[in-house]
Design a protein around this motif. Structure first.
Motif, PDB file in Angstrom:
ATOM      1  N   UNK A   1       0.928  -1.266  -0.036  1.00  0.00           N
ATOM      2  CA  UNK A   1      -0.136  -0.053  -0.010  1.00  0.00           C
ATOM      3  C   UNK A   1       0.729   1.158  -0.099  1.00  0.00           C
ATOM      4  N   UNK A   2       0.195   2.209  -0.701  1.00  0.00           N
ATOM      5  CA  UNK A   2       0.973   3.578  -0.810  1.00  0.00           C
ATOM      6  C   UNK A   2       0.775   4.196   0.641  1.00  0.00           C
ATOM      7  N   UNK A   3       1.817   4.856   1.453  1.00  0.00           N
ATOM      8  CA  UNK A   3       1.693   5.037   2.997  1.00  0.00           C
ATOM      9  C   UNK A   3       0.865   5.972   3.017  1.00  0.00           C
ATOM     10  N   UNK A   4       0.438   7.032   2.135  1.00  0.00           N
ATOM     11  CA  UNK A   4      -0.567   8.218   2.224  1.00  0.00           C
ATOM     12  C   UNK A   4      -2.006   7.525   2.437  1.00  0.00           C
ATOM     13  N   UNK A   5      -2.042   6.328   2.089  1.00  0.00           N
ATOM     14  CA  UNK A   5      -3.455   5.669   2.555  1.00  0.00           C
ATOM     15  C   UNK A   5      -3.793   4.817   3.440  1.00  0.00           C
ATOM     16  N   UNK A   6      -2.610   4.565   4.392  1.00  0.00           N
ATOM     17  CA  UNK A   6      -2.820   3.667   5.622  1.00  0.00           C
ATOM     18  C   UNK A   6      -2.769   4.576   6.822  1.00  0.00           C
ATOM     19  N   UNK A   7      -4.109   4.600   7.545  1.00  0.00           N
ATOM     20  CA  UNK A   7      -4.388   5.223   8.887  1.00  0.00           C
ATOM     21  C   UNK A   7      -3.873   4.715   9.843  1.00  0.00           C
ATOM     22  N   UNK A   8      -4.075   3.224   9.938  1.00  0.00           N
ATOM     23  CA  UNK A   8      -3.313   2.582  11.211  1.00  0.00           C
ATOM     24  C   UNK A   8      -3.488   0.940  11.052  1.00  0.00           C
ATOM     25  N   UNK A   9      -2.590   0.242  11.856  1.00  0.00           N
ATOM     26  CA  UNK A   9      -2.601  -1.403  11.714  1.00  0.00           C
ATOM     27  C   UNK A   9      -1.966  -1.934  12.829  1.00  0.00           C
ATOM     28  N   UNK A  10      -2.526  -2.919  13.106  1.00  0.00           N
ATOM     29  CA  UNK A  10      -2.266  -3.807  14.205  1.00  0.00           C
ATOM     30  C   UNK A  10      -0.613  -4.132  14.244  1.00  0.00           C
ATOM     31  N   UNK A  11       0.050  -4.047  15.575  1.00  0.00           N
ATOM     32  CA  UNK A  11       1.297  -4.049  15.852  1.00  0.00           C
ATOM     33  C   UNK A  11       1.937  -5.473  15.456  1.00  0.00           C
ATOM     34  N   UNK A  12       1.100  -6.399  15.103  1.00  0.00           N
ATOM     35  CA  UNK A  12       1.401  -7.767  14.646  1.00  0.00           C
ATOM     36  C   UNK A  12       2.351  -7.773  13.367  1.00  0.00           C
ATOM     37  N   UNK A  13       1.994  -6.598  12.517  1.00  0.00           N
ATOM     38  CA  UNK A  13       2.387  -6.592  11.270  1.00  0.00           C
ATOM     39  C   UNK A  13       3.446  -5.376  11.271  1.00  0.00           C
ATOM     40  N   UNK A  14       4.709  -5.886  11.013  1.00  0.00           N
ATOM     41  CA  UNK A  14       5.794  -5.213  10.824  1.00  0.00           C
ATOM     42  C   UNK A  14       6.224  -4.815   9.423  1.00  0.00           C
ATOM     43  N   UNK A  15       6.029  -3.473   8.988  1.00  0.00           N
ATOM     44  CA  UNK A  15       6.316  -2.991   7.853  1.00  0.00           C
ATOM     45  C   UNK A  15       7.480  -3.018   7.148  1.00  0.00           C
ATOM     46  N   UNK A  16       7.443  -3.083   5.909  1.00  0.00           N
ATOM     47  CA  UNK A  16       8.910  -2.971   5.015  1.00  0.00           C
ATOM     48  C   UNK A  16       8.657  -2.073   4.126  1.00  0.00           C
ATOM     49  N   UNK A  17       9.502  -0.932   4.150  1.00  0.00           N
ATOM     50  CA  UNK A  17       9.521   0.174   3.037  1.00  0.00           C
ATOM     51  C   UNK A  17      10.488  -0.140   2.286  1.00  0.00           C
ATOM     52  N   UNK A  18       9.972   0.126   0.768  1.00  0.00           N
ATOM     53  CA  UNK A  18      10.880   0.056  -0.146  1.00  0.00           C
ATOM     54  C   UNK A  18      10.320   0.127  -1.761  1.00  0.00           C
TER      55      UNK A  18
END
Length: 259
Positions: free
Chosen positions: A203-220
């Motif tokens: 997902x594009x970061x501008x569209x992400x409001x919040x998410x559960x902490x079980x999901x550790x994101x990768x940015x690239x």
């Protein structure tokens, strides 16, 4: 003349939050039957302005700096300071300066009484977090949280290229309590994705409001390699691995909500 109308309510133990629509009220003359005198009726027009009232009954709420309008009751106020990157409370939009070592501040209101926030045209999401829940929130989204919630600064070690190599920091909430989030779109436009184990969300970061902490994101980049990235036409995107929930604002555009 303006008038406030409650449009949403959420309660958790000794804290109640009410969202109000601020309406403009005008009188309209109504012609009655032939044997009746004309009368007036009131017309309410939504101005698009919103205001939140917190009602505390021996409880507490932690506000983002600068949103208090007025209060009354048997209340005490405390400035909460959190050094970026340490454990403890993290508040407001100061996450954007977290990489500089600046402090984050917030206002804890405790006791019994009423607290009104400043009128705004922003949208709000009320949520009750249950025990054991943990959420990571967009750095512009935190507004207020019940004092029973633990707020901290979460640093993503797997996010590369953010904050000059120091990682990406976001507000993190753990525990049980009432949470109020700012949103660029109305609650009806928010899409909630239930992501199963083994599934991913890109997902594009501008569209992400919040998410559960079980999901550790990768940015690239969406695809590996500089040439392939240029051909894809995409910039950096977030990839989140399940299980967990992601709250998206897909209708959010530069000009604002489509609503």
């Amino acid at each position: 003349m303006s008038y406030r109308i409650v449009i949403q309510t959420e309660t958790n133990r000794g804290l109640k939050a009410e969202l109000y629509a601020i309406c403009r009220v005008t009188d309209q003359l109504v012609q009655g039957a032939a044997d009746h005198e004309p009368s007036f009726r009131q017309i309410y027009k939504d101005t698009g302005m919103r205001q939140i009232k917190f009602m505390l009954n021996n409880d507490s709420v932690v506000l983002e700096p600068g949103i208090l309008s007025y209060s009354h009751g048997n209340l005490s106020f405390e400035v909460v300071q959190q050094q970026a990157g340490q454990s403890g409370g993290f508040l407001g939009r100061a996450v954007r300066s977290a990489g500089t070592g600046e402090s984050a501040y917030g206002t804890r209101v405790s006791g019994t009484g009423e607290v009104w926030t400043e009128p705004t045209r922003k949208h709000f999401v009320f949520a009750n977090m249950e025990g054991g829940d943990s959420m990571l929130v967009d750095d512009k989204a935190y507004y207020a949280a019940q004092g029973s919630l633990r707020l901290s600064t979460h640093q993503h070690t797997k996010v590369q290229g953010a904050l000059s190599g120091n990682g990406l920091m976001q507000p993190r909430l753990d525990g049980e309590g009432l949470l109020v989030i700012e949103s660029p779109v109305s609650v009806h436009e928010i899409e909630i994705l239930d992501v199963l184990r083994g599934e991913t969300v890109t997902v594009d970061g501008d569209m992400m409001l919040m998410y559960t902490a079980t999901m550790n994101p990768r940015l690239g980049p969406l695809v590996k390699g500089l040439r392939n990235a240029a051909r894809s036409g995409e910039g950096l995107v977030y990839t989140l691995d399940g299980p967990g929930q992601v709250f998206l604002t897909p209708t959010h555009i530069a000009a604002g909500s489509l609503a």
